[in-house]
Design a protein around this motif. Structure first.
Motif, PDB file in Angstrom:
ATOM      1  N   HIS A   1      -1.499   3.057 -41.209  1.00 52.90           N
ATOM      2  CA  HIS A   1      -2.368   4.165 -40.790  1.00 52.90           C
ATOM      3  C   HIS A   1      -1.843   4.791 -39.491  1.00 52.90           C
ATOM      4  O   HIS A   1      -1.801   6.015 -39.359  1.00 52.90           O
ATOM      5  N   GLU A   2      -1.459   3.921 -38.556  1.00 53.82           N
ATOM      6  CA  GLU A   2      -0.940   4.446 -37.266  1.00 53.82           C
ATOM      7  C   GLU A   2       0.279   5.332 -37.478  1.00 53.82           C
ATOM      8  O   GLU A   2       0.370   6.443 -36.940  1.00 53.82           O
ATOM      9  N   VAL A   3       1.238   4.816 -38.278  1.00 56.67           N
ATOM     10  CA  VAL A   3       2.519   5.528 -38.443  1.00 56.67           C
ATOM     11  C   VAL A   3       2.365   6.715 -39.397  1.00 56.67           C
ATOM     12  O   VAL A   3       2.881   7.800 -39.136  1.00 56.67           O
TER      13      VAL A   3
ATOM     14  N   ILE B   1      -3.031  -1.395 -41.062  1.00 55.11           N
ATOM     15  CA  ILE B   1      -3.343  -0.771 -39.762  1.00 55.11           C
ATOM     16  C   ILE B   1      -2.102  -0.060 -39.223  1.00 55.11           C
ATOM     17  O   ILE B   1      -2.164   1.104 -38.786  1.00 55.11           O
ATOM     18  N   LEU B   2      -0.961  -0.741 -39.310  1.00 59.02           N
ATOM     19  CA  LEU B   2       0.297  -0.107 -38.890  1.00 59.02           C
ATOM     20  C   LEU B   2       0.588   1.113 -39.772  1.00 59.02           C
ATOM     21  O   LEU B   2       1.004   2.167 -39.280  1.00 59.02           O
TER      22      LEU B   2
ATOM     23  N   THR C   1      -2.351   6.674 -47.341  1.00 58.63           N
ATOM     24  CA  THR C   1      -1.999   7.249 -46.030  1.00 58.63           C
ATOM     25  C   THR C   1      -1.361   8.623 -46.209  1.00 58.63           C
ATOM     26  O   THR C   1      -1.577   9.530 -45.399  1.00 58.63           O
TER      27      THR C   1
ATOM     28  N   ARG D   1       4.551   6.452 -32.127  1.00 56.57           N
ATOM     29  CA  ARG D   1       3.148   6.073 -31.884  1.00 56.57           C
ATOM     30  C   ARG D   1       2.805   6.183 -30.397  1.00 56.57           C
ATOM     31  O   ARG D   1       1.627   6.139 -30.037  1.00 56.57           O
ATOM     32  N   ASP D   2       3.828   6.309 -29.560  1.00 53.22           N
ATOM     33  CA  ASP D   2       3.616   6.418 -28.111  1.00 53.22           C
ATOM     34  C   ASP D   2       3.376   7.900 -27.785  1.00 53.22           C
ATOM     35  O   ASP D   2       4.300   8.654 -27.461  1.00 53.22           O
ATOM     36  N   SER D   3       2.119   8.303 -27.870  1.00 52.03           N
ATOM     37  CA  SER D   3       1.815   9.734 -27.780  1.00 52.03           C
ATOM     38  C   SER D   3       2.193  10.321 -26.420  1.00 52.03           C
ATOM     39  O   SER D   3       2.620  11.473 -26.329  1.00 52.03           O
TER      40      SER D   3
ATOM     41  N   CYS E   1       3.402  -1.247 -46.260  1.00 56.64           N
ATOM     42  CA  CYS E   1       2.086  -0.649 -45.997  1.00 56.64           C
ATOM     43  C   CYS E   1       0.973  -1.587 -46.457  1.00 56.64           C
ATOM     44  O   CYS E   1      -0.044  -1.744 -45.772  1.00 56.64           O
TER      45      CYS E   1
ATOM     46  N   GLU F   1      -1.863   8.733 -38.117  1.00 55.68           N
ATOM     47  CA  GLU F   1      -2.112   9.166 -36.733  1.00 55.68           C
ATOM     48  C   GLU F   1      -0.891   9.862 -36.120  1.00 55.68           C
ATOM     49  O   GLU F   1      -1.041  10.820 -35.350  1.00 55.68           O
ATOM     50  N   THR F   2       0.315   9.412 -36.475  1.00 52.94           N
ATOM     51  CA  THR F   2       1.519  10.066 -35.935  1.00 52.94           C
ATOM     52  C   THR F   2       1.640  11.502 -36.427  1.00 52.94           C
ATOM     53  O   THR F   2       1.807  12.422 -35.612  1.00 52.94           O
TER      54      THR F   2
END
Ligand SMILES: NC(=O)c1ccc[n+]([C@@H]2O[C@H](COP(=O)([O-])OP(=O)(O)OC[C@H]3O[C@@H](n4cnc5c(N)ncnc54)[C@H](OP(=O)(O)O)[C@@H]3O)[C@@H](O)[C@H]2O)c1
Length: 291
Positions: free
Chosen positions: A87-89, A84-85, A137, A50-52, A79, A92-93
């Motif tokens: 979705h991030e993982v 929210i986590l 997701t 997640r740390d782009s 999930c 967005e990842t």
């Protein structure tokens, strides 16, 4: 000789989630160096995906030609507990990774749970209808992955095997429950195509080496109920006196479930050098190190 197309001179294949069940097995099953590919496992301890900024720095340094994205928040309950986590993982990842590898190949691992399980035997073009946060997701990320010019999306069913943390394969989850003296309630009318993770990794490497692209279903050749799967796994852990209670979806009143997400794997079978395994044969014949 491998057939993957290179956007650069790189032969590096990133395997994200290398500490997980599948990612680890992808490292174990990696082709010998003579194949021209060099495999690089990415662990969470090295970089949180997640740390782009950190991921971009690593990507710029190593310039992989292929990313096989195995990292995920892979469990349904996790999930649901933290959408929210999830979705991030899970969204967005892969979005960021697929943008980074735009000149190379992006391999995305998805799930049979993209289907609602109303009919079963789904093929790659069947309509998706996710019933959980996890499945939503995955559908979302598939849509993103499909925009990549050279994408490979592989939908899996339940995978069995030995993970580095000893708690990721469904067989490991069952064994842990029985070790703790817990019985398992397993549905007699919910169906999947379980698969040994070793064969999943072998098949994925064959697809990658052939330069396959598009969407594939990859699962065991046997459609089994959760209860049947549990009984088969229990046979390997008989020393734990495993307890399984047969239950039915008819008596279930929790969050929506997909009753039959069995997968039609005809398309992938044509690409493979080996027949997709029957779980019942594998579970009775595999070595103790594999389960
Ligand atoms: N196993 C199955 O039965 C199955 C079935 C269908 C589809 N799939 C899909 O197949 C893929 C592989 O599954 P799996 O069974 O190997 O899952 P897993 O064992 O849970 O492995 C996932 C890996 O991703 C890592 N990860 C999660 N979030 C991360 C982050 N923010 N940064 C870096 N790493 C992160 C995890 O690290 P930690 O170890 O630190 O948590 C773990 O090593 C997933 O996409 C999953 O959804 C699996």
């Amino acid at each position: 000789m491998h057939a993957f197309s290179r956007a650069s001179d790189s032969s590096v294949v990133w395997i994200t989630g290398a500490g997980g069940l599948l990612g680890h097995q992808m490292i174990v099953q990696a082709p010998v160096p003579a194949s021209g590919l060099s495999t690089r496992g990415i662990l969470r301890s090295e970089v949180d995906l997640r740390d782009s900024k950190a991921v971009r720095t690593l990507f710029t340094r190593e310039r992989p030609a292929i990313i096989v994205h195995c990292a995920a928040l892979s469990k349904n309950p996790a999930c649901t507990a933290d959408p929210i986590l999830a979705h991030e993982v899970n969204v967005e990842t892969p979005r960021f990774l697929s943008e980074l590898i735009v000149g190379g190949k992006f391999v995305f691992i998805s799930t049979d749970l993209v289907f609602d399980g109303a009919v079963g035997n789904y093929h790659e073009e069947s309509d998706v209808n996710p019933l959980s946060v996890y499945a939503e997701t995955k559908v979302h990320a598939e849509t993103i992955a499909r925009e990549h010019p050279d994408h490979l999306i592989v939908r899996l069913s339940l995978n069995a095997g030995v993970s580095p943390t000893k708690d990721r394969g469904f067989n490991e989850e069952m064994r842990l429950a029985w070790q703790q003296g817990r019985g398992l309630d397993l549905f007699v009318d919910e169906y999947r195509n379980p698969m040994p993770v070793k064969q999943t990794a072998r098949a994925l490497w064959q697809l990658i080496e052939k330069g396959a692209s598009g969407t594939f279903h990859l699962a065991g050749s046997e459609r089994l109920s959760r209860y049947e799967i549990g009984q088969l796994v229990a046979g390997r852990y008989s020393h734990l006196s495993p307890r399984i209670n047969p239950t039915s979806l008819k008596d279930y009143h929790g969050a929506p479930r997909s009753p039959d997400t069995s997968l039609d794997c005809t398309k992938v079978q044509k690409q493979l050098s080996f027949p997709l395994p029957k779980f019942s044969e594998w579970v009775t014949s595999c070595s103790d190190e594999e389960i």
